[in-house]
Structure formats: structure tokens, C-alpha cells
Write a protein that holds these residues in place. Structure first.
Motif, PDB file in Angstrom:
ATOM      1  N   ASN A  75      -2.566   0.490   5.773  1.00  0.00           N
ATOM      2  CA  ASN A  75      -1.237   0.180   6.293  1.00  0.00           C
ATOM      3  C   ASN A  75      -0.968  -1.128   5.611  1.00  0.00           C
ATOM      4  O   ASN A  75       0.190  -1.578   5.310  1.00  0.00           O
ATOM      5  CB  ASN A  75      -1.238   0.274   7.847  1.00  0.00           C
ATOM      6  N   ARG A  76      -1.905  -2.017   5.802  1.00  0.00           N
ATOM      7  CA  ARG A  76      -2.099  -3.504   5.492  1.00  0.00           C
ATOM      8  C   ARG A  76      -1.519  -3.727   4.090  1.00  0.00           C
ATOM      9  O   ARG A  76      -0.588  -4.498   3.528  1.00  0.00           O
ATOM     10  CB  ARG A  76      -2.979  -4.373   5.908  1.00  0.00           C
ATOM     11  N   LEU A  77      -2.407  -2.926   3.325  1.00  0.00           N
ATOM     12  CA  LEU A  77      -2.096  -2.900   1.936  1.00  0.00           C
ATOM     13  C   LEU A  77      -0.883  -2.525   1.332  1.00  0.00           C
ATOM     14  O   LEU A  77       0.007  -2.978   0.345  1.00  0.00           O
ATOM     15  CB  LEU A  77      -3.300  -2.022   1.159  1.00  0.00           C
ATOM     16  N   ASN A  78      -0.082  -1.471   2.073  1.00  0.00           N
ATOM     17  CA  ASN A  78       1.025  -0.746   1.825  1.00  0.00           C
ATOM     18  C   ASN A  78       2.177  -2.056   2.225  1.00  0.00           C
ATOM     19  O   ASN A  78       3.120  -1.997   1.280  1.00  0.00           O
ATOM     20  CB  ASN A  78       1.160   0.638   2.453  1.00  0.00           C
ATOM     21  N   ARG A  79       1.860  -2.612   3.578  1.00  0.00           N
ATOM     22  CA  ARG A  79       3.100  -3.266   3.740  1.00  0.00           C
ATOM     23  C   ARG A  79       2.839  -4.544   2.530  1.00  0.00           C
ATOM     24  O   ARG A  79       3.941  -5.164   2.393  1.00  0.00           O
ATOM     25  CB  ARG A  79       2.713  -3.837   5.245  1.00  0.00           C
ATOM     26  N   ILE A  80       1.719  -5.025   2.275  1.00  0.00           N
ATOM     27  CA  ILE A  80       1.644  -6.197   1.476  1.00  0.00           C
ATOM     28  C   ILE A  80       2.441  -5.924   0.052  1.00  0.00           C
ATOM     29  O   ILE A  80       3.342  -6.447  -0.427  1.00  0.00           O
ATOM     30  CB  ILE A  80       0.455  -6.814   1.218  1.00  0.00           C
ATOM     31  N   ALA A  81       1.940  -4.846  -0.440  1.00  0.00           N
ATOM     32  CA  ALA A  81       2.595  -4.124  -1.891  1.00  0.00           C
ATOM     33  C   ALA A  81       3.842  -4.058  -1.597  1.00  0.00           C
ATOM     34  O   ALA A  81       4.702  -4.370  -2.532  1.00  0.00           O
ATOM     35  CB  ALA A  81       1.741  -3.047  -2.139  1.00  0.00           C
ATOM     36  N   GLY A  82       4.530  -3.485  -0.486  1.00  0.00           N
ATOM     37  CA  GLY A  82       5.992  -3.411  -0.342  1.00  0.00           C
ATOM     38  C   GLY A  82       6.726  -4.654  -0.328  1.00  0.00           C
ATOM     39  O   GLY A  82       7.764  -4.542  -0.554  1.00  0.00           O
ATOM     40  N   SER A  83       6.130  -5.819  -0.176  1.00  0.00           N
ATOM     41  CA  SER A  83       6.735  -7.090  -0.057  1.00  0.00           C
ATOM     42  C   SER A  83       6.590  -7.997  -1.513  1.00  0.00           C
ATOM     43  O   SER A  83       7.416  -8.705  -1.630  1.00  0.00           O
ATOM     44  CB  SER A  83       6.248  -8.052   0.965  1.00  0.00           C
TER      45      SER A  83
END
Length: 120
Positions: A75-83
């Protein structure tokens, strides 16, 4: 002052870099420079990304380092990647590059027309 101090000081607020100095030569360049995407992340996210790279992308190692579960890491990787914006490492050739390749016989006229039609 290091990057962590700067990131804490700005508290995630947008900032503009207006002066850059080359430490070896002392040459200073003034203008309006945007920070790289990774430098715009929060300190915590920068530490997380650094740990991810140092662990060679091992989510299992990230679970161990941070003491959290697989879904939390994902989830954290996805959030960072999304930014982060995608950086195109293979940009479309310019009109002159296409014409030069055609001139050198590296592509056919039909290929050149197709590539030129695809250009913005």
C-alpha cells in the motif's frame, strides 16, 4: 543543513530552488529550478524508498526492516508510486532525427511517414 533538515523545515510545502552552486568550482547558477520528484517526497517516504532500493526491492526485507505486513508495504509503495510522474526513458524522436535516419537509410519512407504522423 542537509536534505532531511530542509524537508522538515518545509513540512511538505512546495518550494522553489532559485540558486545552485557547484561546490568544486564555486560557480553559482540562478534561475527557477524544480526539485527532483524523489526530493519532493516527505522525509519518511524518502527513507522508505531508500530502504526499498537498498533491499533490492525485497518486500520481505522491507517487512523485516519496518516491522509491518506485506499489504502495508504494498500500500505504501502504491501510494508513493501514485505520487510520482512516469519518466519516459525512451522519448519519441524529433522530426529531424526521423529525417536523418531516413537519409542514412536506417528506415524506409513508409516508416518515416508513420513516425512523423505519430509526433505531437
Amino acid at each position: 543543513m542537509d536534505w532531511q533538515d530542509l524537508t522538515k523545515l518545509t513540512q511538505g510545502q512546495p518550494l522553489a530552488v532559485e540558486r545552485v552552486r557547484l561546490t568544486d568550482s564555486g560557480v553559482a547558477i540562478e534561475g527557477d529550478f524544480e526539485l527532483p520528484q524523489l526530493a519532493q517526497l516527505s522525509v519518511e517516504d524518502q527513507v522508505f524508498v531508500t530502504a526499498f532500493v537498498r533491499s533490492h526491492g525485497s518486500i520481505k526485507e522491507m517487512e523485516r526492516i519496518f516491522g509491518v505486513s506485506y499489504p502495508t508495504i504494498k500500500n505504501r509503495l502504491n501510494r508513493i508510486a501514485g505520487s510520482l510522474e512516469f519518466v519516459d526513458t525512451d522519448p519519441a524522436p524529433s522530426r529531424s532525427e526521423v529525417l536523418q535516419r531516413l537519409k542514412r537509410g536506417q528506415i524506409t519512407a513508409a516508416d518515416a511517414i508513420r513516425e512523423l504522423d505519430d509526433l505531437p
